[in-house]
Design a protein around this motif. Structure first.
Motif, mmCIF file in Angstrom:
data_model
loop_
_atom_site.group_PDB
_atom_site.id
_atom_site.type_symbol
_atom_site.label_atom_id
_atom_site.label_comp_id
_atom_site.label_asym_id
_atom_site.label_seq_id
_atom_site.Cartn_x
_atom_site.Cartn_y
_atom_site.Cartn_z
ATOM 1 N N TRP A 1 36.766 -63.943 -8.928
ATOM 2 C CA TRP A 1 38.228 -63.766 -8.960
ATOM 3 C C TRP A 1 38.775 -64.009 -10.355
ATOM 4 O O TRP A 1 39.625 -63.262 -10.842
ATOM 5 C CB TRP A 1 38.914 -64.710 -7.962
ATOM 6 C CG TRP A 1 38.610 -64.438 -6.528
ATOM 7 C CD1 TRP A 1 37.946 -65.266 -5.670
ATOM 8 C CD2 TRP A 1 38.936 -63.267 -5.766
ATOM 9 N NE1 TRP A 1 37.844 -64.675 -4.432
ATOM 10 C CE2 TRP A 1 38.441 -63.458 -4.467
ATOM 11 C CE3 TRP A 1 39.586 -62.073 -6.068
ATOM 12 C CZ2 TRP A 1 38.585 -62.508 -3.452
ATOM 13 C CZ3 TRP A 1 39.728 -61.115 -5.070
ATOM 14 C CH2 TRP A 1 39.231 -61.339 -3.785
ATOM 15 N N LEU A 2 38.275 -65.071 -11.002
ATOM 16 C CA LEU A 2 38.742 -65.404 -12.351
ATOM 17 C C LEU A 2 38.494 -64.251 -13.322
ATOM 18 O O LEU A 2 39.398 -63.804 -14.021
ATOM 19 C CB LEU A 2 37.990 -66.637 -12.868
ATOM 20 C CG LEU A 2 38.497 -68.021 -12.501
ATOM 21 C CD1 LEU A 2 37.492 -69.078 -12.936
ATOM 22 C CD2 LEU A 2 39.816 -68.317 -13.179
ATOM 23 N N GLY B 1 40.262 -60.839 -12.301
ATOM 24 C CA GLY B 1 41.692 -60.953 -12.573
ATOM 25 C C GLY B 1 41.995 -60.777 -14.052
ATOM 26 O O GLY B 1 42.853 -59.980 -14.443
ATOM 27 N N SER B 2 41.240 -61.494 -14.883
ATOM 28 C CA SER B 2 41.492 -61.398 -16.330
ATOM 29 C C SER B 2 41.076 -60.033 -16.871
ATOM 30 O O SER B 2 41.738 -59.495 -17.763
ATOM 31 C CB SER B 2 40.787 -62.527 -17.075
ATOM 32 O OG SER B 2 39.424 -62.483 -16.822
ATOM 33 N N LEU C 1 41.253 -57.145 -15.342
ATOM 34 C CA LEU C 1 42.322 -56.177 -15.013
ATOM 35 C C LEU C 1 43.504 -56.348 -15.963
ATOM 36 O O LEU C 1 44.092 -55.372 -16.423
ATOM 37 C CB LEU C 1 42.762 -56.355 -13.556
ATOM 38 C CG LEU C 1 41.770 -55.884 -12.493
ATOM 39 C CD1 LEU C 1 42.225 -56.340 -11.113
ATOM 40 C CD2 LEU C 1 41.628 -54.373 -12.511
ATOM 41 N N MET C 2 43.827 -57.605 -16.246
ATOM 42 C CA MET C 2 44.970 -57.853 -17.138
ATOM 43 C C MET C 2 44.663 -57.397 -18.561
ATOM 44 O O MET C 2 45.508 -56.812 -19.225
ATOM 45 C CB MET C 2 45.336 -59.332 -17.109
ATOM 46 C CG MET C 2 45.979 -59.731 -15.797
ATOM 47 S SD MET C 2 46.597 -61.410 -15.873
ATOM 48 C CE MET C 2 46.959 -61.702 -14.168
ATOM 49 N N VAL D 1 44.987 -53.631 -18.959
ATOM 50 C CA VAL D 1 46.370 -53.191 -19.214
ATOM 51 C C VAL D 1 46.716 -53.385 -20.696
ATOM 52 O O VAL D 1 47.276 -52.497 -21.344
ATOM 53 C CB VAL D 1 47.367 -53.958 -18.311
ATOM 54 C CG1 VAL D 1 48.802 -53.643 -18.679
ATOM 55 C CG2 VAL D 1 47.121 -53.629 -16.849
ATOM 56 N N PHE E 1 47.754 -50.392 -23.441
ATOM 57 C CA PHE E 1 48.960 -50.422 -24.291
ATOM 58 C C PHE E 1 48.581 -50.368 -25.770
ATOM 59 O O PHE E 1 49.231 -49.691 -26.559
ATOM 60 C CB PHE E 1 49.791 -51.674 -23.990
ATOM 61 C CG PHE E 1 50.757 -51.471 -22.859
ATOM 62 C CD1 PHE E 1 52.035 -50.975 -23.098
ATOM 63 C CD2 PHE E 1 50.397 -51.740 -21.550
ATOM 64 C CE1 PHE E 1 52.921 -50.773 -22.043
ATOM 65 C CE2 PHE E 1 51.275 -51.545 -20.491
ATOM 66 C CZ PHE E 1 52.546 -51.053 -20.738
ATOM 67 N N PRO F 1 52.627 -62.056 -14.254
ATOM 68 C CA PRO F 1 51.710 -62.245 -13.114
ATOM 69 C C PRO F 1 51.667 -63.687 -12.617
ATOM 70 O O PRO F 1 51.453 -63.926 -11.426
ATOM 71 C CB PRO F 1 50.344 -61.799 -13.642
ATOM 72 C CG PRO F 1 50.496 -61.526 -15.067
ATOM 73 C CD PRO F 1 51.935 -61.451 -15.407
ATOM 74 N N LEU G 1 43.267 -63.504 -7.708
ATOM 75 C CA LEU G 1 43.239 -62.567 -8.846
ATOM 76 C C LEU G 1 44.345 -62.915 -9.844
ATOM 77 O O LEU G 1 44.108 -62.954 -11.058
ATOM 78 C CB LEU G 1 43.435 -61.132 -8.353
ATOM 79 C CG LEU G 1 42.214 -60.393 -7.814
ATOM 80 C CD1 LEU G 1 42.630 -59.034 -7.259
ATOM 81 C CD2 LEU G 1 41.156 -60.175 -8.881
ATOM 82 N N LEU G 2 45.544 -63.168 -9.310
ATOM 83 C CA LEU G 2 46.693 -63.455 -10.179
ATOM 84 C C LEU G 2 46.519 -64.778 -10.927
ATOM 85 O O LEU G 2 46.719 -64.846 -12.139
ATOM 86 C CB LEU G 2 47.986 -63.487 -9.359
ATOM 87 C CG LEU G 2 48.511 -62.134 -8.864
ATOM 88 C CD1 LEU G 2 49.593 -62.343 -7.819
ATOM 89 C CD2 LEU G 2 49.057 -61.291 -10.010
ATOM 90 N N GLY H 1 43.443 -64.538 -13.468
ATOM 91 C CA GLY H 1 43.790 -63.744 -14.644
ATOM 92 C C GLY H 1 44.809 -64.455 -15.520
ATOM 93 O O GLY H 1 44.655 -64.506 -16.745
ATOM 94 N N SER H 2 45.827 -65.039 -14.896
ATOM 95 C CA SER H 2 46.881 -65.726 -15.661
ATOM 96 C C SER H 2 46.312 -66.918 -16.431
ATOM 97 O O SER H 2 46.689 -67.150 -17.584
ATOM 98 C CB SER H 2 47.981 -66.225 -14.732
ATOM 99 O OG SER H 2 48.525 -65.171 -14.007
ATOM 100 N N SER I 1 53.259 -54.384 -15.980
ATOM 101 C CA SER I 1 52.125 -53.484 -15.689
ATOM 102 C C SER I 1 50.907 -54.259 -15.199
ATOM 103 O O SER I 1 50.190 -53.810 -14.300
ATOM 104 C CB SER I 1 51.735 -52.683 -16.937
ATOM 105 O OG SER I 1 52.840 -52.021 -17.443
ATOM 106 N N MET I 2 50.682 -55.437 -15.795
ATOM 107 C CA MET I 2 49.547 -56.285 -15.362
ATOM 108 C C MET I 2 49.715 -56.685 -13.898
ATOM 109 O O MET I 2 48.788 -56.548 -13.091
ATOM 110 C CB MET I 2 49.493 -57.564 -16.219
ATOM 111 C CG MET I 2 48.881 -57.377 -17.564
ATOM 112 S SD MET I 2 49.051 -58.891 -18.525
ATOM 113 C CE MET I 2 48.156 -58.414 -19.991
ATOM 114 N N LEU J 1 49.255 -53.627 -11.670
ATOM 115 C CA LEU J 1 47.855 -53.192 -11.507
ATOM 116 C C LEU J 1 47.107 -54.116 -10.554
ATOM 117 O O LEU J 1 46.391 -53.656 -9.661
ATOM 118 C CB LEU J 1 47.138 -53.123 -12.865
ATOM 119 C CG LEU J 1 45.668 -52.705 -12.785
ATOM 120 C CD1 LEU J 1 45.523 -51.249 -12.331
ATOM 121 C CD2 LEU J 1 44.944 -52.892 -14.100
ATOM 122 N N ILE J 2 47.288 -55.421 -10.740
ATOM 123 C CA ILE J 2 46.607 -56.389 -9.853
ATOM 124 C C ILE J 2 47.045 -56.149 -8.407
ATOM 125 O O ILE J 2 46.216 -56.124 -7.494
ATOM 126 C CB ILE J 2 46.935 -57.846 -10.278
ATOM 127 C CG1 ILE J 2 46.403 -58.112 -11.681
ATOM 128 C CG2 ILE J 2 46.434 -58.854 -9.244
ATOM 129 C CD1 ILE J 2 45.165 -58.900 -11.825
#
Lengths: 105, 133
Positions: free
Chosen positions: A33-34, A37-38, A40-41, A44, A48, B7, B55-56, B59-60, B103-104, B107-108
């Protein structure tokens, strides 16, 4: 480069998770998940940046690439630190509990 | 500059939603029988919400570290470097949050929706097999 390192980490962790599923004694799912998640971010972020730089995005300066690689590896290390802390706190195999408490007959 | 805050905000809101959903679902469980005849419980929606939250949050957390690395976030007040640099930097930061950050989060969420659709299809397949038996 950071995105690439993160994606590779996510794929490796997912493969390990699948191999050990349905058991989750090592909580590898957390790493999946970690890193997903990162990834996917950062994807993006990369889109850009590509929209801004065009093809130049794929030919970074060696110093920038090295810095991004260093960052990517540090991110993987941080992810693994988070994972190991969660693993030891949740202690799914009861190893820590076993060390702290002795059975009384 | 602080795109991960979008996010992260979604993660906070969705974690609360998940807790509420968990309470509402209580101990209700839908049981199904798998292809090989094993009796199983259908995954509750709150657990599926947990996928989005993981996921959020994941990623954050790692992106927050990246921002710390680049000096865009500092561990002391006012935490965001742009806030110290003046209104121009703040408006640039807000612009980045509105484009990259949104957008992040989108997408998630989109990836999670795809995961929901796939899991729903798999559940339907399992239920069809159950009714056929």
């Amino acid at each position: 480069m950071t995105l690439l390192v993160s994606v590779f980490a996510a794929i490796i962790c997912t493969a390990i998770w699948y191999k050990t599923a349905p058991k989750s004694e090592m909580k590898v799912g957390l790493l999946c998940w970690l890193f997903w998640g990162s990834s996917l971010m950062w994807l993006v972020d990369a889109i850009f940046e590509y929209a801004e730089l065009g093809a130049a995005y794929f030919t970074p300066e060696p110093a920038d690439m090295l810095n991004d690689l260093f960052l990517g590896l540090s991110v993987v290390a941080l992810g693994m630190i988070i994972w190991i802390i969660v693993l030891l706190i949740k202690d799914p195999k009861g190893v820590i509990k076993g060390k702290l408490f002795r059975k009384k007959s | 500059m602080a795109c991960f805050l979008v996010p992260m905000t979604e993660a906070i809101v969705m974690t609360v939603v998940q807790k509420v959903a968990e309470k509402k679902e209580g101990t209700k469980a839908v049981r199904v029988t798998s292809e090989d005849g094993c009796k199983m419980e259908k995954m509750p929606f709150s657990k599926k919400l947990g996928w989005l939250n993981k996921l959020l949050w994941g990623g954050s957390a790692l992106l927050a570290f990246e921002h710390l690395w680049h000096g865009e976030v500092v561990p002391f007040f006012p935490f965001l470097t742009a806030a110290k640099e003046g209104p121009e930097a703040v408006s640039e930061m807000l612009g980045e949050m509105g484009t990259v950050g949104v957008s992040m989060a989108a997408l998630i969420t989109a990836v999670w929706v795809v995961m929901l659709i796939v899991s729903k299809a798999l559940e339907k397949k399992a239920l069809k097999l159950q009714t056929a038996e």
